[in-house]
Scaffold this motif. Sequence first.
Motif, PDB file in Angstrom:
ATOM      1  N   TYR A  87      -6.887   3.852   1.646  1.00 46.60           N
ATOM      2  CA  TYR A  87      -8.184   3.260   1.181  1.00 46.60           C
ATOM      3  C   TYR A  87      -7.997   4.141  -0.047  1.00 46.60           C
ATOM      4  O   TYR A  87      -7.935   3.942  -1.182  1.00 46.60           O
ATOM      5  CB  TYR A  87      -9.941   3.207   2.068  1.00 46.60           C
ATOM      6  CG  TYR A  87     -10.930   2.957   1.028  1.00 46.60           C
ATOM      7  CD1 TYR A  87     -10.488   1.079   0.245  1.00 46.60           C
ATOM      8  CD2 TYR A  87     -11.608   3.956   0.378  1.00 46.60           C
ATOM      9  CE1 TYR A  87     -12.385   1.311  -0.392  1.00 46.60           C
ATOM     10  CE2 TYR A  87     -12.352   3.677  -0.694  1.00 46.60           C
ATOM     11  CZ  TYR A  87     -12.758   2.308  -1.096  1.00 46.60           C
ATOM     12  OH  TYR A  87     -14.238   2.310  -1.770  1.00 46.60           O
ATOM     13  N   PHE A  88      -7.854   6.046   0.137  1.00 45.84           N
ATOM     14  CA  PHE A  88      -8.088   6.621  -1.029  1.00 45.84           C
ATOM     15  C   PHE A  88      -7.022   6.377  -1.334  1.00 45.84           C
ATOM     16  O   PHE A  88      -6.251   7.327  -2.643  1.00 45.84           O
ATOM     17  CB  PHE A  88      -8.600   7.863  -0.995  1.00 45.84           C
ATOM     18  CG  PHE A  88      -9.869   7.738   0.020  1.00 45.84           C
ATOM     19  CD1 PHE A  88     -11.030   7.581  -1.456  1.00 45.84           C
ATOM     20  CD2 PHE A  88     -10.547   7.747   1.789  1.00 45.84           C
ATOM     21  CE1 PHE A  88     -12.317   7.479  -0.739  1.00 45.84           C
ATOM     22  CE2 PHE A  88     -11.964   7.809   1.248  1.00 45.84           C
ATOM     23  CZ  PHE A  88     -13.029   7.540  -0.132  1.00 45.84           C
ATOM     24  N   HIS A  89      -6.186   5.848  -0.784  1.00 48.19           N
ATOM     25  CA  HIS A  89      -4.186   6.029  -1.509  1.00 48.19           C
ATOM     26  C   HIS A  89      -4.026   7.532  -1.595  1.00 48.19           C
ATOM     27  O   HIS A  89      -3.570   8.210  -2.613  1.00 48.19           O
ATOM     28  CB  HIS A  89      -4.434   5.815  -2.507  1.00 48.19           C
ATOM     29  CG  HIS A  89      -4.457   4.574  -3.029  1.00 48.19           C
ATOM     30  ND1 HIS A  89      -3.438   3.264  -1.897  1.00 48.19           N
ATOM     31  CD2 HIS A  89      -5.842   4.060  -3.657  1.00 48.19           C
ATOM     32  CE1 HIS A  89      -4.370   1.476  -2.786  1.00 48.19           C
ATOM     33  NE2 HIS A  89      -5.633   1.678  -3.110  1.00 48.19           N
ATOM     34  N   TYR A  90      -4.527   8.404  -0.473  1.00 46.69           N
ATOM     35  CA  TYR A  90      -3.800   9.641  -0.926  1.00 46.69           C
ATOM     36  C   TYR A  90      -2.737  10.463   0.370  1.00 46.69           C
ATOM     37  O   TYR A  90      -2.715  10.421   1.868  1.00 46.69           O
ATOM     38  CB  TYR A  90      -4.923  10.890  -0.107  1.00 46.69           C
ATOM     39  CG  TYR A  90      -4.645  12.116   0.038  1.00 46.69           C
ATOM     40  CD1 TYR A  90      -4.474  13.175  -1.450  1.00 46.69           C
ATOM     41  CD2 TYR A  90      -4.659  13.089   1.210  1.00 46.69           C
ATOM     42  CE1 TYR A  90      -4.143  14.155  -1.010  1.00 46.69           C
ATOM     43  CE2 TYR A  90      -4.276  14.624   0.728  1.00 46.69           C
ATOM     44  CZ  TYR A  90      -4.323  15.366  -0.618  1.00 46.69           C
ATOM     45  OH  TYR A  90      -3.775  16.390  -0.530  1.00 46.69           O
ATOM     46  N   LEU A  91      -1.333  10.396  -0.378  1.00 49.64           N
ATOM     47  CA  LEU A  91       0.223   9.670   0.360  1.00 49.64           C
ATOM     48  C   LEU A  91       0.648  10.679   1.389  1.00 49.64           C
ATOM     49  O   LEU A  91       0.363  10.916   2.522  1.00 49.64           O
ATOM     50  CB  LEU A  91       1.215  10.155  -0.635  1.00 49.64           C
ATOM     51  CG  LEU A  91       2.463  10.123   0.441  1.00 49.64           C
ATOM     52  CD1 LEU A  91       2.681   8.277   0.802  1.00 49.64           C
ATOM     53  CD2 LEU A  91       3.583  10.392  -0.938  1.00 49.64           C
TER      54      LEU A  91
ATOM     55  N   GLU B 115      -1.799   9.531   4.379  1.00 46.89           N
ATOM     56  CA  GLU B 115      -1.104   8.548   5.069  1.00 46.89           C
ATOM     57  C   GLU B 115      -0.248   8.866   5.956  1.00 46.89           C
ATOM     58  O   GLU B 115      -0.197   8.296   6.954  1.00 46.89           O
ATOM     59  CB  GLU B 115      -0.860   7.861   3.848  1.00 46.89           C
ATOM     60  CG  GLU B 115      -1.816   7.250   2.919  1.00 46.89           C
ATOM     61  CD  GLU B 115      -1.331   6.355   1.356  1.00 46.89           C
ATOM     62  OE1 GLU B 115       0.370   6.367   1.769  1.00 46.89           O
ATOM     63  OE2 GLU B 115      -2.357   5.852   0.802  1.00 46.89           O
ATOM     64  N   ILE B 116       0.621   9.431   5.357  1.00 48.02           N
ATOM     65  CA  ILE B 116       1.585  10.188   6.200  1.00 48.02           C
ATOM     66  C   ILE B 116       1.182  10.675   7.741  1.00 48.02           C
ATOM     67  O   ILE B 116       1.805  10.058   8.795  1.00 48.02           O
ATOM     68  CB  ILE B 116       2.486  11.006   5.677  1.00 48.02           C
ATOM     69  CG1 ILE B 116       2.878   9.897   4.227  1.00 48.02           C
ATOM     70  CG2 ILE B 116       4.011  11.798   6.502  1.00 48.02           C
ATOM     71  CD1 ILE B 116       4.546  11.515   3.271  1.00 48.02           C
ATOM     72  N   ALA B 117       0.478  12.047   7.391  1.00 48.18           N
ATOM     73  CA  ALA B 117      -0.228  12.786   8.785  1.00 48.18           C
ATOM     74  C   ALA B 117      -0.687  11.541  10.418  1.00 48.18           C
ATOM     75  O   ALA B 117      -0.770  11.448  11.251  1.00 48.18           O
ATOM     76  CB  ALA B 117      -1.152  13.804   8.289  1.00 48.18           C
ATOM     77  N   ALA B 118      -1.574  10.609   9.182  1.00 51.84           N
ATOM     78  CA  ALA B 118      -2.538   9.528   9.848  1.00 51.84           C
ATOM     79  C   ALA B 118      -2.060   8.489  10.679  1.00 51.84           C
ATOM     80  O   ALA B 118      -1.375   8.733  11.713  1.00 51.84           O
ATOM     81  CB  ALA B 118      -3.480   9.025   8.881  1.00 51.84           C
ATOM     82  N   ILE B 119       0.037   8.037   9.965  1.00 49.16           N
ATOM     83  CA  ILE B 119       0.575   7.295   9.862  1.00 49.16           C
ATOM     84  C   ILE B 119       1.348   7.943  12.091  1.00 49.16           C
ATOM     85  O   ILE B 119       1.783   8.079  12.978  1.00 49.16           O
ATOM     86  CB  ILE B 119       2.276   6.945   9.268  1.00 49.16           C
ATOM     87  CG1 ILE B 119       1.113   6.090   8.411  1.00 49.16           C
ATOM     88  CG2 ILE B 119       3.046   6.060  10.220  1.00 49.16           C
ATOM     89  CD1 ILE B 119       2.394   5.396   7.504  1.00 49.16           C
ATOM     90  N   ALA B 120       1.892   9.269  11.349  1.00 47.87           N
ATOM     91  CA  ALA B 120       2.285   9.574  12.532  1.00 47.87           C
ATOM     92  C   ALA B 120       1.287  10.797  13.660  1.00 47.87           C
ATOM     93  O   ALA B 120       1.958  10.339  14.994  1.00 47.87           O
ATOM     94  CB  ALA B 120       2.874  11.974  12.057  1.00 47.87           C
ATOM     95  N   ALA B 121       0.396  10.488  13.624  1.00 45.78           N
ATOM     96  CA  ALA B 121      -1.055  11.013  14.835  1.00 45.78           C
ATOM     97  C   ALA B 121      -0.974   9.682  15.076  1.00 45.78           C
ATOM     98  O   ALA B 121      -1.469   9.444  16.298  1.00 45.78           O
ATOM     99  CB  ALA B 121      -1.860  11.096  14.108  1.00 45.78           C
TER     100      ALA B 121
END
Length: 247
Positions: free
Chosen positions: A51-55, A58-64
């Motif tokens: 939502y905040f478009h913070y790359l 985003e990468i860390a969240a997908i890995a988690a």
Amino acid sequence: MDQIYKYRSFSASLASGYKLFRANIRTILIGSWIEALVFGVILGLTLVAFYFHYLPAEIAAIAALVVASIFWNGRLFQLIDGGKPKEKLWRATKAMMWAIPFFVVPLICIPCINVAMETMLEERPRPTKALFTGFKHWGYLFSTLLMSCIIMVALSLVLCIPLYICVYGIICDHLGVSGGDPSGLPALFPLILFFVGALTGFFFLFAQLWQTYALAYAHGAILTRDNIQQQRKRENANNEIKATKNE
């Protein structure tokens, strides 16, 4: 898993997966709600990051999210067919590695699902053989996946309505902002998005369980069919040898 090694049609595999889920729902809920909750929380954080478009977030969240999925699947199969938690966790990690190509190129890599099930269920997994077997029975796996995905889409239309509303609101807001209008979303919208995403992920994960079990039954059916065919070939060969000797 009860009678997994039995030849059945793809529709019977779907039905068996649902029966296993229904018969063990209490055990699954009590034994895996923590893993499901962690997955839901991470999914909520992932949505907020996008939502905040913070790359980096985003990468860390997908890995988690991938790690949470591994823990979930390891716990899921450990509850059903036993085994040590560490062993199931390692198997779930390898199964996830085999499943990734399917999510990248679904139609071509459908056999990778068979390899993932081989890794989770077999005492001595043979990934290469399972991959070739998956290509051999591509149509069977495709039919099982297609029907189960159609059912899951229908379920998602009910379970994911709040999340769909949030996503639709974000899209409409972005369109308005790109046209010069001010954002109409409330200040607490990221918090709302987090809770909606977390709850949706939690409940949808349990709803999707029967599909995982259906694919496990499909794997067992494929192995059983191949074993029956090999046994028939051996019997025919032995009969030919006996007939030759009698002549």
